[in-house]
Design a protein around this motif. Structure first.
Motif, PDB file in Angstrom:
ATOM      1  N   ASP A  15       0.824  -1.211   0.000  1.00 39.30           N
ATOM      2  CA  ASP A  15       0.000   0.000   0.000  1.00 39.30           C
ATOM      3  C   ASP A  15       0.861   1.265   0.000  1.00 39.30           C
ATOM      4  OD1 ASP A  15      -2.347  -1.413  -0.058  1.00 39.30           O
ATOM      5  OD2 ASP A  15      -2.927  -0.993   2.012  1.00 39.30           O
ATOM      6  N   VAL A  18       2.220   1.849  -3.500  1.00 38.86           N
ATOM      7  CA  VAL A  18       1.226   2.423  -4.422  1.00 38.86           C
ATOM      8  C   VAL A  18       1.061   3.916  -4.142  1.00 38.86           C
ATOM      9  CG1 VAL A  18      -1.184   2.397  -5.140  1.00 38.86           C
ATOM     10  CG2 VAL A  18       0.039   0.248  -4.808  1.00 38.86           C
ATOM     11  N   TYR A  34      -8.585   7.074  -1.350  1.00 36.79           N
ATOM     12  CA  TYR A  34      -7.812   5.833  -1.274  1.00 36.79           C
ATOM     13  C   TYR A  34      -7.844   5.247   0.135  1.00 36.79           C
ATOM     14  CZ  TYR A  34      -6.251   7.194  -5.871  1.00 36.79           C
ATOM     15  OH  TYR A  34      -6.243   7.534  -7.190  1.00 36.79           O
ATOM     16  N   ILE A  38      -2.723   3.394   1.491  1.00 32.46           N
ATOM     17  CA  ILE A  38      -2.280   4.171   0.327  1.00 32.46           C
ATOM     18  C   ILE A  38      -2.149   5.640   0.695  1.00 32.46           C
ATOM     19  CG2 ILE A  38      -2.931   4.923  -2.001  1.00 32.46           C
ATOM     20  CD1 ILE A  38      -4.056   2.077  -2.441  1.00 32.46           C
ATOM     21  N   TYR A 108      -2.835  -3.186  -8.418  1.00 31.62           N
ATOM     22  CA  TYR A 108      -3.587  -1.982  -8.025  1.00 31.62           C
ATOM     23  C   TYR A 108      -3.960  -1.118  -9.243  1.00 31.62           C
ATOM     24  CZ  TYR A 108      -2.040  -2.802  -3.168  1.00 31.62           C
ATOM     25  OH  TYR A 108      -1.813  -3.329  -1.914  1.00 31.62           O
TER      26      TYR A 108
END
Length: 194
Positions: A15, A18, A34, A38, A108
């Motif tokens: 996470d 990303v 999000y 993230i 993702y």
């Protein structure tokens, strides 16, 4: 910092990776679209950028580009720093790291912001993360920066500066990166433990 450093400073957390990679394409309150993990990656990205911009070694490195590129000098230094980070890793480690980063990011893809969604296939197919070790990739990245910039239209001076001041820029990176790594690691631990 540029893509490789942001990926590397995600400390193998999917996470965070990303968020760290998409942050430049997520403006203002959009980050709340999000997941919390993230969002933490986006916050880490912004911390890394702020630390980098204000570090004395980065200020020194920017001076090489400032005459020709003024406000964009920091963006050129970010690319240069990715080169020296790539060179500091073994080929095997860099290849494995790059492969793993793409594999995680692919999972993702459906939630990427539109601009990153368009960019990611090129990043993966041209293996940007691994290829930052090559000067040809750095020159290509300079051209990409110029293409996206509003007030500059030629990367040739940046290529000359990069080649001419290679050792001095490497020294700036060596002064800077261990301190960034330590600060980013501390920030990462703060974020994931809260």
């Amino acid at each position: 910092m540029n893509y490789l450093a942001h990926a590397y400073l995600s400390f193998n957390d999917p996470d965070i990776l990303v968020g760290n990679m998409i942050s430049d394409y997520v403006k203002g309150r959009k980050k709340f679209d999000y997941s919390p993990g993230i969002q933490k990656g986006i916050e880490l990205h912004r911390f890394i950028d702020d630390f980098t911009d204000h570090h004395p070694a980065t200020q020194k490195a920017k001076e090489f580009f400032k005459k020709d590129y003024r406000l964009y000098s920091g963006a050129f230094v970010d690319i240069v720093y990715d080169h020296f980070l790539a060179k500091s890793l073994s080929n095997d480690l860099l290849q494995q790291f790059s492969f793993n980063a793409y594999r995680i990011l692919e999972q993702y893809e459906s939630i990427f912001p539109e601009r990153f969604k368009k960019l990611f296939p090129y990043m993966r197919s041209e293996n940007w993360l691994n290829n930052y070790q090559n000067q040809i990739m750095i020159e290509k990245s300079f051209r990409g920066l110029v293409y996206r910039a509003k007030f500059i239209d030629d990367a040739s001076a940046a290529n000359d500066i990069f080649r001419q001041h290679y050792k001095a820029l490497n020294i700036c990176f060596d002064e800077f990166f261990p301190e960034l790594y330590k600060a980013a690691d501390q920030k990462f631990n703060e974020l994931v433990n809260n």
